[in-house]
Write a protein that holds these residues in place. Structure first.
Motif, PDB file in Angstrom:
ATOM      1  N   HIS A  49     -20.751 -46.515   7.678  1.00  9.49           N
ATOM      2  CA  HIS A  49     -19.670 -47.410   8.091  1.00  9.49           C
ATOM      3  C   HIS A  49     -18.741 -46.705   9.079  1.00  9.49           C
ATOM      4  N   ALA A  50     -18.385 -45.429   8.796  1.00  5.33           N
ATOM      5  CA  ALA A  50     -17.478 -44.687   9.666  1.00  5.33           C
ATOM      6  C   ALA A  50     -18.094 -44.519  11.047  1.00  5.33           C
ATOM      7  N   ALA A  51     -19.402 -44.210  11.103  1.00  6.84           N
ATOM      8  CA  ALA A  51     -20.063 -44.015  12.386  1.00  6.84           C
ATOM      9  C   ALA A  51     -20.043 -45.311  13.192  1.00  6.84           C
ATOM     10  N   ALA A  52     -20.256 -46.432  12.523  1.00  7.85           N
ATOM     11  CA  ALA A  52     -20.266 -47.716  13.222  1.00  7.85           C
ATOM     12  C   ALA A  52     -18.891 -48.017  13.815  1.00  7.85           C
ATOM     13  N   THR A  53     -17.822 -47.674  13.081  1.00 12.08           N
ATOM     14  CA  THR A  53     -16.469 -47.930  13.575  1.00 12.08           C
ATOM     15  C   THR A  53     -16.180 -47.070  14.798  1.00 12.08           C
ATOM     16  N   ALA A  54     -16.618 -45.783  14.765  1.00 17.12           N
ATOM     17  CA  ALA A  54     -16.338 -44.870  15.869  1.00 17.12           C
ATOM     18  C   ALA A  54     -17.053 -45.321  17.145  1.00 17.12           C
ATOM     19  N   ALA A  55     -18.205 -45.980  17.002  1.00 14.88           N
ATOM     20  CA  ALA A  55     -18.989 -46.374  18.169  1.00 14.88           C
ATOM     21  C   ALA A  55     -18.624 -47.783  18.644  1.00 14.88           C
ATOM     22  N   ALA A  56     -17.410 -48.242  18.336  1.00 17.17           N
ATOM     23  CA  ALA A  56     -16.986 -49.577  18.745  1.00 17.17           C
ATOM     24  C   ALA A  56     -17.032 -49.701  20.271  1.00 17.17           C
ATOM     25  N   PRO A  57     -17.383 -50.858  20.810  1.00 15.24           N
ATOM     26  CA  PRO A  57     -17.510 -51.018  22.258  1.00 15.24           C
ATOM     27  C   PRO A  57     -16.193 -50.728  22.966  1.00 15.24           C
ATOM     28  N   ALA A  58     -16.267 -50.128  24.164  1.00 13.61           N
ATOM     29  CA  ALA A  58     -15.070 -49.659  24.861  1.00 13.61           C
ATOM     30  C   ALA A  58     -14.563 -50.683  25.864  1.00 13.61           C
ATOM     31  N   GLY A  59     -14.959 -51.932  25.754  1.00  8.91           N
ATOM     32  CA  GLY A  59     -14.488 -52.950  26.667  1.00  8.91           C
ATOM     33  C   GLY A  59     -15.492 -53.212  27.771  1.00  8.91           C
ATOM     34  N   GLU A  60     -15.054 -53.997  28.778  1.00  7.82           N
ATOM     35  CA  GLU A  60     -15.979 -54.396  29.827  1.00  7.82           C
ATOM     36  C   GLU A  60     -16.309 -53.228  30.752  1.00  7.82           C
ATOM     37  N   PRO A  61     -17.558 -53.115  31.210  1.00 10.30           N
ATOM     38  CA  PRO A  61     -17.927 -52.030  32.121  1.00 10.30           C
ATOM     39  C   PRO A  61     -17.251 -52.190  33.480  1.00 10.30           C
ATOM     40  N   LEU A  62     -17.090 -51.064  34.192  1.00 17.60           N
ATOM     41  CA  LEU A  62     -16.379 -51.053  35.479  1.00 17.60           C
ATOM     42  C   LEU A  62     -16.914 -52.064  36.499  1.00 17.60           C
ATOM     43  N   PRO A  63     -18.252 -52.171  36.700  1.00 12.57           N
ATOM     44  CA  PRO A  63     -18.725 -53.137  37.710  1.00 12.57           C
ATOM     45  C   PRO A  63     -18.272 -54.570  37.421  1.00 12.57           C
ATOM     46  N   VAL A  64     -18.207 -54.934  36.129  1.00 13.41           N
ATOM     47  CA  VAL A  64     -17.757 -56.285  35.758  1.00 13.41           C
ATOM     48  C   VAL A  64     -16.269 -56.433  36.084  1.00 13.41           C
ATOM     49  N   LEU A  65     -15.476 -55.407  35.771  1.00  9.76           N
ATOM     50  CA  LEU A  65     -14.038 -55.450  36.058  1.00  9.76           C
ATOM     51  C   LEU A  65     -13.794 -55.503  37.575  1.00  9.76           C
ATOM     52  N   LEU A  66     -14.583 -54.725  38.338  1.00  9.00           N
ATOM     53  CA  LEU A  66     -14.396 -54.700  39.801  1.00  9.00           C
ATOM     54  C   LEU A  66     -14.744 -56.041  40.428  1.00  9.00           C
ATOM     55  N   ALA A  67     -15.765 -56.729  39.874  1.00  9.13           N
ATOM     56  CA  ALA A  67     -16.193 -58.007  40.434  1.00  9.13           C
ATOM     57  C   ALA A  67     -15.080 -59.047  40.348  1.00  9.13           C
ATOM     58  N   LYS A  68     -14.205 -58.937  39.342  1.00  9.97           N
ATOM     59  CA  LYS A  68     -13.121 -59.921  39.225  1.00  9.97           C
ATOM     60  C   LYS A  68     -11.751 -59.311  39.511  1.00  9.97           C
ATOM     61  N   ALA A  69     -11.741 -58.102  40.102  1.00 12.55           N
ATOM     62  CA  ALA A  69     -10.469 -57.435  40.400  1.00 12.55           C
ATOM     63  C   ALA A  69      -9.773 -58.111  41.585  1.00 12.55           C
ATOM     64  N   ASP A  70      -8.447 -57.933  41.640  1.00 14.46           N
ATOM     65  CA  ASP A  70      -7.636 -58.560  42.683  1.00 14.46           C
ATOM     66  C   ASP A  70      -6.983 -57.467  43.550  1.00 14.46           C
ATOM     67  N   PRO A  71      -7.485 -57.274  44.807  1.00 15.07           N
ATOM     68  CA  PRO A  71      -6.929 -56.212  45.665  1.00 15.07           C
ATOM     69  C   PRO A  71      -5.442 -56.402  45.959  1.00 15.07           C
ATOM     70  N   LYS A  72      -4.970 -57.661  45.967  1.00 10.05           N
ATOM     71  CA  LYS A  72      -3.532 -57.912  46.232  1.00 10.05           C
ATOM     72  C   LYS A  72      -2.678 -57.346  45.105  1.00 10.05           C
ATOM     73  N   LYS A  73      -3.107 -57.621  43.847  1.00  8.64           N
ATOM     74  CA  LYS A  73      -2.397 -57.018  42.713  1.00  8.64           C
ATOM     75  C   LYS A  73      -2.499 -55.508  42.789  1.00  8.64           C
ATOM     76  N   GLY A  74      -3.697 -55.035  43.187  1.00  8.22           N
ATOM     77  CA  GLY A  74      -3.913 -53.590  43.308  1.00  8.22           C
ATOM     78  C   GLY A  74      -2.948 -52.962  44.287  1.00  8.22           C
ATOM     79  N   GLU A  75      -2.665 -53.688  45.382  1.00  9.64           N
ATOM     80  CA  GLU A  75      -1.745 -53.151  46.390  1.00  9.64           C
ATOM     81  C   GLU A  75      -0.367 -52.904  45.780  1.00  9.64           C
ATOM     82  N   SER A  76       0.108 -53.846  44.961  1.00 11.12           N
ATOM     83  CA  SER A  76       1.437 -53.612  44.376  1.00 11.12           C
ATOM     84  C   SER A  76       1.377 -52.547  43.277  1.00 11.12           C
ATOM     85  N   ASN A  77       0.250 -52.491  42.535  1.00  9.07           N
ATOM     86  CA  ASN A  77       0.115 -51.410  41.543  1.00  9.07           C
ATOM     87  C   ASN A  77      -0.001 -50.046  42.204  1.00  9.07           C
TER      88      ASN A  77
END
Ligand code: HEC
Length: 178
Positions: A49-77
């Motif tokens: 059980h402990a091992a399964a909890t530690a290996a929890a998914p780390a969220g969406e992969p970078l290519p997926v995040l980049l595909a929906k990223a907003d360069p305009k928001k990025g400019e202000s960030n």
């Protein structure tokens, strides 16, 4: 008491003894069965059980995040980046950091800036993945870098910043495949 009667009594006693012994063996076997069927601890299951909890998914992969990223928001960030970095094409490096125009896929530490030995030793290109890790935690990714920036911990905001950096190029590098 004649010998016939004695034999009857002896036989009865012997029979009873045999019966009790038999009962003992039978009940022993019952008890040892129930012992071996249920171990008194459940450690292996808890470890799994402990091992399964530690290996929890780390969220969406970078290519997926980049595909929906907003360069305009990025400019202000990325305003915080401009306190140390010049982002203009052919712009001179600032005393506080190298120029970042065209940094996506550029060789690491390859402009006319007085880089630290740590970043010069890194090698390779600024791939999307490398930029993502560096901007998450600069000193965690390159121990000894002199980039004095704490890092952006929000994956979506980082993707927006990287999408903005990508736009700072004559021909923006292709996005990574999903
Ligand atoms: C406090 C000043 C400072 C801030 C803020 C800062 N940087 Fe830097 N950055 C530097 C310095 C200094 C270096 C050179 C590091 C070295 O020599 O170890 C650097 C290097 C880099 C490099 C490597 C460039 C190359 O030519 O190899 C990238 C990419 C980068 N910064 C991106 C960013 C981004 C994106 C931000 C904003 C999210 C940011 N930096 C914020 C000071 C800063």
């Amino acid at each position: 008491m004649d010998s016939f009667e004695f034999n009857k009594i002896a036989g009865g006693v012997l029979g009873t003894l045999l019966f009790v012994m038999g009962l003992g063996i039978f009940s022993d076997s019952l008890f040892s069965r129930s012992h071996s069927e249920k171990p008194g601890y459940a450690l292996p299951a808890e470890e799994v059980h402990a091992a399964a909890t530690a290996a929890a998914p780390a969220g969406e992969p970078l290519p997926v995040l980049l595909a929906k990223a907003d360069p305009k928001k990025g400019e202000s960030n990325a305003k915080v980046c401009t306190t140390c970095h010049n982002l203009a094409k052919d712009g001179a490096p600032k005393a506080t950091g190298p120029n970042l125009y065209g940094v996506v896929e550029r060789a690491v530490a390859s402009t006319g800036y007085a880089y630290s030995d740590a970043i010069k030793a890194k090698g390779g290109n600024w791939s999307y993945e490398a930029l993502n890790q560096f901007i998450t935690n600069p000193k965690g990714y390159i121990a000894g870098t002199k980039m004095g920036y704490g890092g952006e911990k929000d994956p979506a905001k980082r993707a927006d910043i990287i999408a903005f950096l990508r736009s700072l190029a004559d021909t923006p590098a292709p996005l990574p495949a999903k």
